[in-house]
Motif scaffolding. Structure first.
Motif, mmCIF file in Angstrom:
data_model
loop_
_atom_site.group_PDB
_atom_site.id
_atom_site.type_symbol
_atom_site.label_atom_id
_atom_site.label_comp_id
_atom_site.label_asym_id
_atom_site.label_seq_id
_atom_site.Cartn_x
_atom_site.Cartn_y
_atom_site.Cartn_z
ATOM 1 N N CYS A 1 -38.556 10.816 -23.191
ATOM 2 C CA CYS A 1 -38.110 10.096 -21.989
ATOM 3 C C CYS A 1 -37.413 8.801 -22.378
ATOM 4 N N VAL B 1 -34.987 8.061 -19.447
ATOM 5 C CA VAL B 1 -35.690 8.479 -18.233
ATOM 6 C C VAL B 1 -36.763 7.437 -17.960
ATOM 7 N N PRO B 2 -36.778 6.849 -16.751
ATOM 8 C CA PRO B 2 -37.763 5.786 -16.492
ATOM 9 C C PRO B 2 -39.197 6.294 -16.595
ATOM 10 N N LEU B 3 -40.087 5.426 -17.081
ATOM 11 C CA LEU B 3 -41.507 5.776 -17.191
ATOM 12 C C LEU B 3 -42.299 5.242 -16.003
ATOM 13 N N THR B 4 -41.587 4.679 -15.030
ATOM 14 C CA THR B 4 -42.277 4.141 -13.858
ATOM 15 C C THR B 4 -42.681 5.273 -12.919
ATOM 16 N N LEU C 1 -45.514 6.885 -12.640
ATOM 17 C CA LEU C 1 -46.311 7.961 -13.228
ATOM 18 C C LEU C 1 -47.781 7.546 -13.245
ATOM 19 N N GLU D 1 -37.554 -1.809 -20.617
ATOM 20 C CA GLU D 1 -38.707 -2.674 -20.365
ATOM 21 C C GLU D 1 -39.970 -1.881 -20.029
#
Ligand SMILES: [Zn+2]
Lengths: 236, 288
Positions: free
Chosen positions: A150, A155-158, A160, A191
């Motif tokens: 990701c 790909v954003p990790l927010t 989740l 970030e």
């Protein structure tokens, strides 16, 4: 997201033609599970591909939701049909399978399907590889590989829930080393890696990142300062 | 100028070709499933090939601002392997149901064997079931007979004129094809089949209705810019801009549009990579 919630969200957005198509497809699948082999690919053009409205954002599109409902309709036949739907699926179909796994009875080889999704070149499919089923069932190494993929694919990790709980000292270290690598190349660090790094802060790697702030190469100094500022910004 | 190449095998071409095609005005293409220059030995090779037409090749094209569609079928050459034929035909319905599949093809005849008859007939029926048009390849050897035999088979199955294109026509087959009511495809090659000037003469003689012009570019000696060259030659020969647009854009849009699955909004470069924007990745606004 449960199947019932998904049905409500989708139903609010469906045009009459799409609603009729879905009802017909579900009835046909209930009668003969093999019908799913041609109904599943047809969902996008039959119900549309709009993002379903919701607050917080649902993250579900109409075609994903319709496909999930078709899979739920399979009931006990899901185990037999789902692996081939993934295997013969295009990126949209594969994404719908991976996103739906937590709504279905156990699917043989589900972990392999998720791993294949995370290796894809399609960012939405990669994003789906860290869904609720994956976070609940994958081993630490598979979660770590998906997280790294990701980050590489931006790909954003927010959004989740449960991801932070899956962090391990090894994942925190891999992400910190990735951050250092980016800084050494003078490139920005996404970030959303910081919360995962903070779970098990690797002091030695973080010290090397701190030291980059005084590096003779100006791009490295700037990248280090920007990265550490975004790290501090997330603590407050 | 906007160009739709209705028959081109992009899997065999380079990114330089995609760039040159975009620069020449190509905005949409159809890539028919065909044979790969040597026989495949298992159904899995077909599955992977169909998947690449629907996945990787569509993605590649989108990065150059070109809309990629495909047709899916067992080609006539490989229909002569009986074990393979049964297996490939059994998985075709899964693929014919997919987005981006705008016809059944290339079907038709290579050597006009009974095995080819059987595969052709079965796939015509699949096209009718999935409400897809048919893209019919005609053989290099004994072309006129193969063309007539294809027309007879389509008619016997009750395929209406607007639901099939007979491809790779020449001066000796064009009348049979147009008289049959089906559409006529022309593959314009650097040296064999049909060249640019002959193509313009056919358009002068038979008009622009029901005619598709394609490059059929593939792994052989061929030119992915042939449709543009035909358009330029039409202009030089006195056709107006509307005639040219009809042949190189509106005709293929009309024919393949019958599938209901053409997507002609222009993808931004890298569109597939950021498909519908970040917000759709997780339902979170970009940057949040
Ligand atoms: Zn061809």
């Amino acid at each position: 997201m449960t199947g019932d919630e998904l049905r409500q969200l989708l139903d609010r957005e469906l045009e009459p033609a799409g609603r009729a198509w879905l009802a017909g497809a579900e009835a046909a699948v209930r009668k003969d599970p093999r019908v799913v082999q041609t109904a599943f690919p047809a969902a996008g053009r039959s119900v549309g591909r709009r993002l379903l409205a919701g607050d917080p954002p649902t993250g579900w599109t109409a075609d994903d939701a319709a496909r999930a409902l078709l899979l739920i309709t399979l009931g006990d036949a899901a185990g037999e049909q789902v692996p081939d739907l993934f295997g013969y699926g295009d990126a949209d179909e594969q994404r719908a399978v991976v996103r739906s796994l937590h709504l279905l009875p156990p699917v043989p080889g589900a972990a392999e399907l998720v791993a294949a999704a995370s290796r894809s070149n399609d960012r939405r499919l990669v994003a789906a590889s860290l869904g609720p089923w994956a976070l609940a069932h994958l081993d630490d190494e598979a979660v770590a590989q998906s997280v790294l993929k990701c980050v590489f694919q931006e790909v954003p990790l927010t959004g989740l829930p449960g991801l932070a709980e899956r962090a391990t000292p090894r994942l925190s270290r891999m992400l910190a080393e990735l951050a250092h690598e980016r800084i050494a190349a003078g490139r920005p660090v996404p970030e959303d890696v910081w919360p995962l790094i903070e779970r098990f802060p690797p002091e030695d790697t973080l010290a090397r990142i701190e030291a980059e702030q005084e590096h003779p190469v100006p791009e490295r100094r700037a990248a280090a300062r920007a990265a550490l500022a975004s790290r501090r910004g997330q603590e407050t | 100028m906007r160009i739709f190449d209705p028959h081109i095998h992009m899997s065999s071409r380079t990114t330089d070709d995609y760039e040159a095609m975009y620069a020449a005005g190509v905005r949409a293409i159809v890539e028919p499933a065909f044979w790969l220059g040597q026989p495949r030995t298992s159904v899995g090779s077909f599955v992977d090939y169909f998947q690449s037409l629907l996945g990787w090749e569509r993605f590649r094209a989108s990065q150059f601002g070109i809309r990629h569609h495909c047709t899916i079928a067992l080609n006539p050459k490989e229909a002569n392997d009986p074990g393979l034929r049964t297996e490939v035909l059994s998985i075709l319905p899964r693929f014919l149901a997919k987005d981006g599949v705008v016809a059944v093809g290339e079907v038709g005849y290579d050597s006009a064997t009974p095995d080819e008859d059987a595969a052709f007939e079965e796939q015509v029926a699949m096209g009718q079931e999935h409400r897809l048009p048919l893209l019919v390849h005609t053989p290099h050897r004994d072309k006129a007979a193969g063309t007539r035999r294809s027309i007879d088979l389509l008619r016997a199955a009750g395929v209406p004129g607007e639901m099939a294109v007979i491809d790779h026509n020449n001066e000796l087959t064009v009348e049979d094809t147009l008289d049959s009511g089906y559409w006529a495809g022309f593959s314009v090659y650097p040296d064999t089949k049909m060249d640019v000037d002959r193509m313009v003469r056919i358009l002068q003689q038979y008009g622009t209705d029901r005619i598709l012009v394609n490059s059929a570019a593939d792994w052989g000696r061929s030119d992915p810019l042939r449709v543009r060259k035909v358009a330029d030659a039409m202009t030089a020969a006195g056709f107006d801009a509307d005639d040219v647009d009809k042949v190189v854009w509106r005709n293929p849009v009309e024919f393949f549009g019958r599938s209901g699955r053409l997507e002609l909004d222009e993808p931004a470069p890298d569109a597939a990579a950021t498909f519908a924007g970040n917000s759709i990745l997780r339902g979170a606004p970009a940057g949040s």
